[in-house]
Design a protein around this motif. Structure first.
Motif, PDB file in Angstrom:
ATOM      1  N   ALA A  68       0.879  -1.171   0.000  1.00 13.19           N
ATOM      2  CA  ALA A  68       0.000   0.000   0.000  1.00 13.19           C
ATOM      3  C   ALA A  68       0.911   1.215   0.000  1.00 13.19           C
ATOM      4  N   PRO A  69       0.422   2.364  -0.483  1.00 10.64           N
ATOM      5  CA  PRO A  69       1.257   3.562  -0.403  1.00 10.64           C
ATOM      6  C   PRO A  69       1.699   3.791   1.040  1.00 10.64           C
ATOM      7  N   SER A  70       2.973   4.064   1.227  1.00  9.50           N
ATOM      8  CA  SER A  70       3.478   4.226   2.589  1.00  9.50           C
ATOM      9  C   SER A  70       4.668   5.171   2.594  1.00  9.50           C
ATOM     10  N   CYS A  71       4.985   5.665   3.784  1.00 10.10           N
ATOM     11  CA  CYS A  71       6.207   6.439   3.970  1.00 10.10           C
ATOM     12  C   CYS A  71       6.665   6.231   5.407  1.00 10.10           C
ATOM     13  N   LEU A  72       7.869   6.673   5.688  1.00  9.22           N
ATOM     14  CA  LEU A  72       8.463   6.474   7.000  1.00  9.22           C
ATOM     15  C   LEU A  72       8.921   7.807   7.566  1.00  9.22           C
ATOM     16  N   ILE A  73       8.407   8.142   8.741  1.00 12.20           N
ATOM     17  CA  ILE A  73       8.893   9.302   9.489  1.00 12.20           C
ATOM     18  C   ILE A  73       9.941   8.766  10.463  1.00 12.20           C
ATOM     19  N   LEU A  74      11.158   9.200  10.289  1.00  8.12           N
ATOM     20  CA  LEU A  74      12.292   8.549  10.956  1.00  8.12           C
ATOM     21  C   LEU A  74      13.139   9.550  11.731  1.00  8.12           C
ATOM     22  N   ASP A  75      13.303   9.260  13.020  1.00  4.54           N
ATOM     23  CA  ASP A  75      14.190  10.072  13.848  1.00  4.54           C
ATOM     24  C   ASP A  75      15.642   9.738  13.499  1.00  4.54           C
ATOM     25  N   VAL A  76      16.481  10.733  13.444  1.00  2.00           N
ATOM     26  CA  VAL A  76      17.890  10.501  13.105  1.00  2.00           C
ATOM     27  C   VAL A  76      18.599   9.745  14.209  1.00  2.00           C
ATOM     28  N   ASN A  77      18.345  10.149  15.457  1.00  2.64           N
ATOM     29  CA  ASN A  77      19.067   9.566  16.594  1.00  2.64           C
ATOM     30  C   ASN A  77      18.198   8.535  17.300  1.00  2.64           C
ATOM     31  N   LEU A  78      18.578   7.276  17.144  1.00  2.50           N
ATOM     32  CA  LEU A  78      17.846   6.170  17.754  1.00  2.50           C
ATOM     33  C   LEU A  78      18.799   5.352  18.619  1.00  2.50           C
ATOM     34  N   PRO A  79      18.281   4.636  19.620  1.00  2.00           N
ATOM     35  CA  PRO A  79      19.167   3.938  20.560  1.00  2.00           C
ATOM     36  C   PRO A  79      19.897   2.737  19.985  1.00  2.00           C
ATOM     37  N   ASP A  80      19.322   2.051  18.995  1.00  2.00           N
ATOM     38  CA  ASP A  80      19.956   0.833  18.500  1.00  2.00           C
ATOM     39  C   ASP A  80      20.669   1.024  17.168  1.00  2.00           C
ATOM     40  N   LEU A  81      19.935   1.558  16.200  1.00  2.00           N
ATOM     41  CA  LEU A  81      20.481   1.765  14.861  1.00  2.00           C
ATOM     42  C   LEU A  81      20.096   3.174  14.449  1.00  2.00           C
ATOM     43  N   SER A  82      21.041   3.972  14.008  1.00  2.20           N
ATOM     44  CA  SER A  82      20.716   5.361  13.680  1.00  2.20           C
ATOM     45  C   SER A  82      19.773   5.425  12.492  1.00  2.20           C
ATOM     46  N   GLY A  83      19.075   6.557  12.376  1.00  4.16           N
ATOM     47  CA  GLY A  83      18.159   6.737  11.253  1.00  4.16           C
ATOM     48  C   GLY A  83      18.862   6.647   9.913  1.00  4.16           C
ATOM     49  N   LEU A  84      20.070   7.202   9.834  1.00  4.70           N
ATOM     50  CA  LEU A  84      20.814   7.157   8.579  1.00  4.70           C
ATOM     51  C   LEU A  84      21.238   5.729   8.242  1.00  4.70           C
ATOM     52  N   ASP A  85      21.581   4.935   9.266  1.00  8.24           N
ATOM     53  CA  ASP A  85      21.943   3.537   9.026  1.00  8.24           C
ATOM     54  C   ASP A  85      20.718   2.730   8.605  1.00  8.24           C
ATOM     55  N   LEU A  86      19.582   3.027   9.222  1.00 10.04           N
ATOM     56  CA  LEU A  86      18.347   2.345   8.829  1.00 10.04           C
ATOM     57  C   LEU A  86      17.992   2.684   7.389  1.00 10.04           C
ATOM     58  N   GLN A  87      18.192   3.931   7.009  1.00  7.74           N
ATOM     59  CA  GLN A  87      17.938   4.335   5.625  1.00  7.74           C
ATOM     60  C   GLN A  87      18.755   3.489   4.654  1.00  7.74           C
ATOM     61  N   LYS A  88      20.019   3.233   4.990  1.00  7.39           N
ATOM     62  CA  LYS A  88      20.869   2.399   4.134  1.00  7.39           C
ATOM     63  C   LYS A  88      20.331   0.973   4.050  1.00  7.39           C
ATOM     64  N   ARG A  89      19.853   0.453   5.189  1.00  2.00           N
ATOM     65  CA  ARG A  89      19.322  -0.916   5.211  1.00  2.00           C
ATOM     66  C   ARG A  89      18.073  -1.041   4.338  1.00  2.00           C
ATOM     67  N   LEU A  90      17.302   0.029   4.255  1.00  2.00           N
ATOM     68  CA  LEU A  90      16.033  -0.018   3.522  1.00  2.00           C
ATOM     69  C   LEU A  90      16.187   0.307   2.042  1.00  2.00           C
ATOM     70  N   ALA A  91      17.345   0.822   1.666  1.00  3.52           N
ATOM     71  CA  ALA A  91      17.531   1.324   0.295  1.00  3.52           C
ATOM     72  C   ALA A  91      17.321   0.249  -0.761  1.00  3.52           C
ATOM     73  N   ALA A  92      17.661  -0.994  -0.447  1.00  3.10           N
ATOM     74  CA  ALA A  92      17.624  -2.045  -1.460  1.00  3.10           C
ATOM     75  C   ALA A  92      16.234  -2.615  -1.703  1.00  3.10           C
ATOM     76  N   ASP A  93      15.435  -2.763  -0.639  1.00  5.17           N
ATOM     77  CA  ASP A  93      14.181  -3.502  -0.813  1.00  5.17           C
ATOM     78  C   ASP A  93      12.910  -2.721  -0.517  1.00  5.17           C
ATOM     79  N   ARG A  94      13.014  -1.447  -0.177  1.00  7.32           N
ATOM     80  CA  ARG A  94      11.800  -0.666   0.091  1.00  7.32           C
ATOM     81  C   ARG A  94      11.854   0.675  -0.630  1.00  7.32           C
TER      82      ARG A  94
END
Length: 228
Positions: A68-94
């Motif tokens: 379904a149409p979707s988007c992600l509101i993402l905080d940059v500073n997170l306790p486990d994985l940073s927002g920028l690192d999560l962005q890299k993880r999602l780049a390939a399949d989402r």
């Protein structure tokens, strides 16, 4: 009833797009601040979208992809994985899920890095509700378009799979600009046989013209001479 392949293609294309874009859009939120999560959940729900809230990147990664149409509101500073690192993880399949970054303290290099990686917006807290809502609208529009294109490609792939092995060989050469006689020489068959295969390819792919078939071939990755 007369057969109009171009019209059938248009109807099928519209149906494919509608099947994935008519669902209620989903807005994901990943933020470790509970007050931010709760306020964004209310804002998103009141705007008519479906919110899904997560306190960490890892929790979000466990969520299967939604069609379904979707988007992600993402905080940059997170306790486990940073927002920028999560962005890299999602780049390939989402690729169909644009990202809107939010942060309490951003800097220019961080903003540039996020935008270069495909983020649609980078907002520094506090921000006006309407600014975020407009960013969400744009992100969901991009997501819907990406999902519609993906559905169309899946439809073309299904048609391509319905071709026989010989018909696929003919289609690959035709969409690369080969004349019938050249196709015949390369495949070791007569020009008349090539024309017969080509006609069946046009019908099965529901292409109204050669130009439309070439366009289909391009979207299927068949126009490159390196494709077998």
């Amino acid at each position: 009833m007369p057969y109009y392949p171009g019209k059938q293609l248009s109807f099928a294309r519209a149906a494919a797009e509608e099947s994935v874009t008519s669902a209620v859009p989903v807005v994901f939120v990943v933020d470790d601040d509970i007050s931010v999560r709760e306020s964004l959940e209310l804002l998103i729900r009141n705007a008519g979208w479906q919110p899904e809230i997560f306190s960490s990147a890892q929790a979000f990664l466990c969520r299967p992809r939604v069609l379904a149409p979707s988007c992600l509101i993402l905080d940059v500073n997170l306790p486990d994985l940073s927002g920028l690192d999560l962005q890299k993880r999602l780049a390939a399949d989402r690729l169909d899920m644009p990202i809107i970054f939010i942060t309490g303290y951003g800097d220019v290099p961080m903003t540039v890095q996020a935008m270069k990686a495909g983020a649609v917006e980078f907002l520094t807290k506090p921000f006006a509700d309407e600014v975020l809502l407009e960013a969400i609208r744009q992100a969901l529009g991009r997501s819907g378009a990406a999902l519609g294109e993906e559905a169309q490609v899946r439809m073309l792939q299904a048609r391509y799979r319905s071709l026989t092995g010989r018909e696929r060989e003919v289609m690959k050469l035709v969409v690369r600009g080969r004349l019938n006689k050249v196709v015949g020489r390369e495949l070791g068959i007569s020009e008349i046989t090539v024309k017969a295969h080509r006609g069946r390819v046009m019908r099965k792919m529901e292409a109204e013209s050669l130009a439309e078939l070439v366009n289909m071939g391009a979207r299927l990755g068949l126009t490159s001479a390196t494709v077998d």
